[in-house]
Write an enzyme that holds these catalytic residues in place. Structure first.
Site, PDB file in Angstrom:
ATOM      1  N   CYS A  50       0.843  -1.201   0.000  1.00  0.00           N
ATOM      2  CA  CYS A  50       0.000   0.000   0.000  1.00  0.00           C
ATOM      3  C   CYS A  50       0.879   1.252   0.000  1.00  0.00           C
ATOM      4  CB  CYS A  50      -0.901   0.001   1.241  1.00  0.00           C
ATOM      5  SG  CYS A  50      -2.071   1.384   1.260  1.00  0.00           S
ATOM      6  N   ASP A  52       0.428   3.731   1.734  1.00  0.00           N
ATOM      7  CA  ASP A  52       0.390   4.307   3.080  1.00  0.00           C
ATOM      8  C   ASP A  52       1.809   4.601   3.595  1.00  0.00           C
ATOM      9  OD1 ASP A  52       0.243   4.441   6.048  1.00  0.00           O
ATOM     10  OD2 ASP A  52      -1.869   3.959   5.715  1.00  0.00           O
ATOM     11  N   ARG A  54       2.985   4.734   6.365  1.00  0.00           N
ATOM     12  CA  ARG A  54       3.428   4.002   7.563  1.00  0.00           C
ATOM     13  C   ARG A  54       3.934   2.595   7.257  1.00  0.00           C
ATOM     14  NH1 ARG A  54      -2.232   4.860  10.384  1.00  0.00           N
ATOM     15  NH2 ARG A  54      -2.769   4.403   8.210  1.00  0.00           N
ATOM     16  N   HIS A 106      -2.206  -4.073   4.954  1.00  0.00           N
ATOM     17  CA  HIS A 106      -1.977  -3.673   6.346  1.00  0.00           C
ATOM     18  C   HIS A 106      -3.291  -3.392   7.043  1.00  0.00           C
ATOM     19  CE1 HIS A 106      -2.591   0.787   5.894  1.00  0.00           C
ATOM     20  NE2 HIS A 106      -2.428   0.461   4.637  1.00  0.00           N
ATOM     21  N   CYS A 109      -5.995  -0.112   6.944  1.00  0.00           N
ATOM     22  CA  CYS A 109      -5.837   0.459   5.594  1.00  0.00           C
ATOM     23  C   CYS A 109      -7.040   1.345   5.256  1.00  0.00           C
ATOM     24  CB  CYS A 109      -5.703  -0.661   4.567  1.00  0.00           C
ATOM     25  SG  CYS A 109      -5.405  -0.031   2.892  1.00  0.00           S
TER      26      CYS A 109
HETATM   27 CO    CO Z   1      -3.444   1.162   3.005  1.00  0.00          CO
END
Ligand code: CO
Length: 222
Positions: A50, A52, A54, A106, A109
């Site tokens: 992803c 993302d 993090r 994750h 998400c």
């Molecule tokens: Co995500």
């Protein structure tokens, strides 16, 4: 101009400063570091994760530059008409000959959570539609989970498993298997709450597990 605004505009400068420090650290460890990396890459892994912020692929897996080929998009999707994903996959499998493709979702998400809801988010709804299709495929299991957070976590896992299958449906992966290439596909989930990677145990090594409509005939030997 207010001080705060100046500070914000300059916030990117620290990235360039960090880079200088990083280069120096690497050179202190090995003066040939960049010279060696510049000669080429032979990564063993393709990471599909992803976007993302993090979930940084190299950092959470302890891999260094040169060790992992990376593709990231919102909610780590393998969309069969996404030219970007297909190009990355084809290069990783056909040219770099990676041994493992890891789809890593994750918990928490935002993309999966948005797909679970009925809200409109604009253009991205067209991307999230792919995840809604995963929900429909697994609606019996998901609808039976009363606790919303538990349902969300399970949806994240099922989304990863479907992307693993979607990789197996590509001619890129099936042709690699047909020519005997050592290629394993894995489904993992990262927990942003504790940093732990979970292997969902869905390693895929042949198209035999897919519905027959997805199983392509081998290309004639050239
Ligand atoms: Co995500």
């Amino acid at each position: 101009m207010p001080d705060k605004q100046i500070k914000m505009e300059k916030s990117y400068q620290k990235l360039l400063d960090n880079n200088k420090n990083w280069v120096q650290t690497k050179l202190n460890q090995n003066p040939e570091y960049f010279k060696i990396l510049a000669q080429g890459q032979t990564p063993e892994y393709l990471w599909i994760g992803c976007s993302d912020s993090r979930v940084p692929a190299n950092e959470v897996t302890g891999t260094n530059p040169g060790e992992m080929f990376v593709h990231r998009n919102i909610a780590n999707l393998v969309v069969h008409n996404d030219l970007n994903l297909l190009s990355v996959l084809a290069y990783a499998v056909d040219v770099l000959k990676v041994k493992h493709v890891i789809v890593c979702g994750h918990y928490g998400c935002g993309g999966v959570q948005a797909a679970m809801s009925n809200k409109q988010y604009g253009l991205i709804d067209n991307w999230l539609r792919n995840i809604k299709d995963v929900y429909r495929t697994h609606s019996t299991e998901l609808d039976a989970i009363e606790d919303e957070n538990s349902r969300f976590r399970r949806f994240v896992e099922l989304n990863v498993m479907e992307q693993v299958k979607d990789l197996g449906k590509t001619t890129i992966v099936q042709n690699a298997w047909a020519r005997g290439q050592n290629l394993h596909i894995h489904g993992w989930v990262y927990d942003i709450a504790d940093g732990i990677l979970h292997d969902l145990g869905v390693t895929f090594r042949s198209a035999g597990d897919l519905h027959r409509v997805y199983q392509f005939e081998s290309l004639p030997a050239s």
